[in-house]
Every structure is written in C-alpha cells, then in structure tokens.
Write an enzyme that holds these catalytic residues in place. Structure first.
Site, PDB file in Angstrom:
ATOM      1  N   ARG A  58       0.815  -1.221   0.000  1.00 55.09           N
ATOM      2  CA  ARG A  58       0.000   0.000   0.000  1.00 55.09           C
ATOM      3  C   ARG A  58       0.844   1.265   0.000  1.00 55.09           C
ATOM      4  O   ARG A  58       0.370   2.325  -0.401  1.00 55.09           O
ATOM      5  CB  ARG A  58      -1.004  -0.018   1.146  1.00 55.09           C
ATOM      6  CG  ARG A  58      -2.063  -1.104   0.922  1.00 55.09           C
ATOM      7  CD  ARG A  58      -3.025  -1.228   2.046  1.00 55.09           C
ATOM      8  NE  ARG A  58      -2.334  -1.620   3.250  1.00 55.09           N
ATOM      9  CZ  ARG A  58      -2.905  -1.871   4.401  1.00 55.09           C
ATOM     10  NH1 ARG A  58      -4.198  -1.769   4.520  1.00 55.09           N
ATOM     11  NH2 ARG A  58      -2.204  -2.226   5.447  1.00 55.09           N
ATOM     12  N   GLU A  95       3.956  -8.564  16.567  1.00 53.48           N
ATOM     13  CA  GLU A  95       3.289  -9.034  17.784  1.00 53.48           C
ATOM     14  C   GLU A  95       3.286 -10.550  17.872  1.00 53.48           C
ATOM     15  O   GLU A  95       3.354 -11.128  18.942  1.00 53.48           O
ATOM     16  CB  GLU A  95       1.828  -8.577  17.801  1.00 53.48           C
ATOM     17  CG  GLU A  95       1.617  -7.091  17.868  1.00 53.48           C
ATOM     18  CD  GLU A  95       0.145  -6.769  17.717  1.00 53.48           C
ATOM     19  OE1 GLU A  95      -0.681  -7.393  18.403  1.00 53.48           O
ATOM     20  OE2 GLU A  95      -0.176  -5.881  16.913  1.00 53.48           O
TER      21      GLU A  95
END
Length: 170
Positions: A58, A95
């Site tokens: 993106r 994460e």
C-alpha cells in the site's frame, strides 16, 4: 478537506479484534488523492529529496504519486523473493512473530535524501526496518510519512525523531 471522511473502518478484519483502516474510499476520489499528496509534500519546499521509497504494497499507491509530484525516482521495498536483482534484507519483530523486507542493493546511493512512505503507521516495526535498510545503503531519512497513524500504538517512537508526518490520526 477532511481526509478522515475518506477512511472506512472495517471491524474484525483481517481477524477478530482488529479495526482495519481501509483507504480504498480515498483512492476512489481523485480530488482527495491530490489533496493527500499535496499535504504530504507540504513543507518540503527547499528540502532536497532524491528518492521516494514505498513499503509493499500500500506504500506503493501514493508513494508513486509523491515521487511524481517531487519529480524524483521511486524505490520499492518488498517482501522476500519479490525483487529481481541483488537485494539486502532486514528482519523485524511483529506481535505474533517476525517478518523480513528487502530492497535492491543499488537503489539508493550514499548521501541521498529519502522520503519513506507507507499508508499506515501502527507499531512502527516495518517502517523502522525500512529506515535501517535505507541507512545501510547510505541514504539519509528526510521524512517518514503516512496517510494514517494509530497513535495509541506509539509506532513513531521507533522512527527518526521529528521526521514523522501523518495526515490522519486515530
């Protein structure tokens, strides 16, 4: 123009508990895109920028338009195995594990001033890894910019001080 009006939130995407910030409504409106690009480059007058670097995928969308507006080249940073020439790579923690990004080793020359772009700043891991790649090649970070910043995740703490610019804050 209020760019937040062009961001759609999709709850529980790509997995439960995530509120995804979708930029496709922004991409559908040429006036909003033009405004976003002009806001990103605002304040860069007189500051030399040699190249724009966009993070897959993106970051490519507005990154190319920013490069065109600045009349400079564009450099893609991609996932491993996607670039055809010799690359250098940088791994970073997520994460839930780790990931790696790559850049062509001849994409940036020593001393070049680089504007790094991606659509969203969350935890900052990907952007920080991209900065390390740029600096490894001898580039200097002039600005790191994003369309959206998720302030509560404090991703800017991993990035060069006073060089982060985000158009929309959540």
């Amino acid at each position: 123009m209020e760019l937040k009006n062009y961001i759609r939130t999709i709850d529980d995407f790509p997995k439960e508990g995530i509120s995804y910030k979708d930029i496709t409504p922004l991409l559908l409106d040429p006036t909003a895109i033009s405004f976003a690009v002009s806001e990103i480059i605002k304040g860069l007058e007189g500051q030399p920028i040699d190249k724009v670097v966009g993070i897959e995928s993106r970051g490519f969308l507005l990154g190319m338009l920013i490069a065109k507006a600045l009349d400079v080249g564009f450099v893609p940073i991609r996932k491993p195995g996607k670039l055809p020439a010799k690359t250098i790579s940088q791994s970073y923690d997520l994460e839930y594990g780790s990931d790696t990004i790559e850049i062509h080793e001849d994409a940036i020359q020593k001393g070049e001033q680089i504007l790094l772009h991606d659509d969203l700043l969350a935890t900052g891991g990907t952007a920080a890894a991209a900065c390390r790649l740029i600096e490894t090649l001898g580039g200097e970070i002039a600005q790191v910019n994003f369309i959206i910043e998720l302030d509560f995740l404090q991703g800017r703490e991993l990035l060069p001080k006073d060089k982060v610019k985000s158009l929309i804050h959540f």
